[in-house]
Design a protein around this motif. Structure first.
Motif, mmCIF file in Angstrom:
data_model
loop_
_atom_site.group_PDB
_atom_site.id
_atom_site.type_symbol
_atom_site.label_atom_id
_atom_site.label_comp_id
_atom_site.label_asym_id
_atom_site.label_seq_id
_atom_site.Cartn_x
_atom_site.Cartn_y
_atom_site.Cartn_z
ATOM 1 N N GLU A 121 0.826 -1.201 0.000
ATOM 2 C CA GLU A 121 0.000 0.000 0.000
ATOM 3 C C GLU A 121 0.862 1.253 0.000
ATOM 4 O OE1 GLU A 121 -3.947 -1.186 2.418
ATOM 5 O OE2 GLU A 121 -2.107 -1.264 3.601
ATOM 6 N N ASN A 122 0.580 2.143 -0.933
ATOM 7 C CA ASN A 122 1.325 3.391 -1.061
ATOM 8 C C ASN A 122 0.551 4.516 -0.365
ATOM 9 O OD1 ASN A 122 3.181 5.300 -1.812
ATOM 10 N ND2 ASN A 122 2.517 5.409 -3.942
ATOM 11 N N ILE A 123 0.588 4.485 0.971
ATOM 12 C CA ILE A 123 -0.160 5.452 1.774
ATOM 13 C C ILE A 123 0.801 6.532 2.270
ATOM 14 C CG2 ILE A 123 -1.587 5.765 3.825
ATOM 15 C CD1 ILE A 123 -2.429 2.836 3.556
ATOM 16 N N THR A 125 0.714 9.044 4.443
ATOM 17 C CA THR A 125 0.916 9.251 5.887
ATOM 18 C C THR A 125 1.753 8.134 6.480
ATOM 19 O OG1 THR A 125 -1.220 8.162 6.304
ATOM 20 C CG2 THR A 125 -1.204 10.576 6.166
ATOM 21 N N ARG A 126 1.559 6.930 5.993
ATOM 22 C CA ARG A 126 2.348 5.783 6.465
ATOM 23 C C ARG A 126 3.805 5.941 6.064
ATOM 24 N NH1 ARG A 126 0.324 -0.115 4.805
ATOM 25 N NH2 ARG A 126 -1.347 0.533 6.228
ATOM 26 N N ASP A 175 6.389 10.556 -5.597
ATOM 27 C CA ASP A 175 4.932 10.523 -5.542
ATOM 28 C C ASP A 175 4.322 11.501 -6.544
ATOM 29 O OD1 ASP A 175 4.966 8.635 -3.607
ATOM 30 O OD2 ASP A 175 4.813 10.045 -1.938
#
Length: 218
Positions: A121-123, A125-126, A175
């Motif tokens: 997963e490309n989150i 905030t993570r 990103d």
């Protein structure tokens, strides 16, 4: 009769992949998925690395000596120095982020080992949270051979770590670049946007629509 800890240590030793003529680079791979562990083991083996793979953050801490016993520094149960830790983010019991925090906060020796977070997963905030906590890099699965070779080259050159701000800047540039196709897709229907009959477009601006069509046809 062997204790559970002795069995665990013996199994770890059997899981270490050593390639002929490989440099002294030992990677601890942590992932609860057997398939993903086999994939990363294979990529590291192709890159001439030694590999120890474990299925959880708890097992990784046991291997590193951070499970309540006297710490062993960066040397695992089998006597091999750990040069790099690659851990999945989403794991039951202890996430990769929690493992990262323990490594960086609870050992003055282990905190110097580069830690790479892997996730499907490309989150944003993570990613920010992991990099700010000290992760060397955040890789989006599937991990590629080029990723492993780049990390190996980085470690073997002995380069110093980038500052957290620099790593975040680099990640944000990636990103921004990766979001370009989406913006192109959103602007790829000029005919609808410039349709005079559309309620979204005032009928008093036909020249602007023509201009946009002309530019898009160039």
């Amino acid at each position: 009769m062997e204790t559970a800890r002795q069995v665990f240590r013996r199994n770890l030793q059997e899981n270490v992949e050593v390639c002929d003529g490989s440099p002294e680079l030992h990677v601890l791979a942590v992932d609860d998925s057997l398939v993903d562990r086999k994939v990363i083991e294979r990529l590291l083996k192709i890159s001439s690395c030694k590999v120890t793979s474990v299925e959880s953050g708890t097992r990784a801490l046991q291997y590193l000596g951070l499970d309540g016993e006297k710490g062993k520094g960066s040397v695992g149960f089998d006597g091999l120095k750990v040069n790099l830790i690659m851990t999945d983010y989403s794991m039951p019991g202890m996430t990769g982020y929690e493992l990262l925090k323990k490594i960086k906060q609870e050992s003055s020796v282990l905190k110097e080992i580069p830690v790479v977070i892997m996730s499907s997963e490309n989150i944003l905030t993570r990613i920010d949270r992991c990099l700010e906590e000290g992760a060397e890099e955040y890789l989006v699965k599937p991990v590629k051979l080029s990723d492993v070779k780049r990390l190996k080259d980085f470690i073997m050159r002995g380069e110093g770590k980038d500052s957290g701000e620099t790593r975040i800047r680099k990640r944000r540039r990636r990103d921004d670049h990766s979001s370009l196709p989406q913006s192109v897709t959103l602007s790829s229907s000029p005919a609808l946007a410039c349709d005079p009959s559309s309620t979204l477009m005032p009928s008093s601006a036909p020249s602007a629509c023509s201009s946009k069509r002309a530019k898009l046809c160039i």
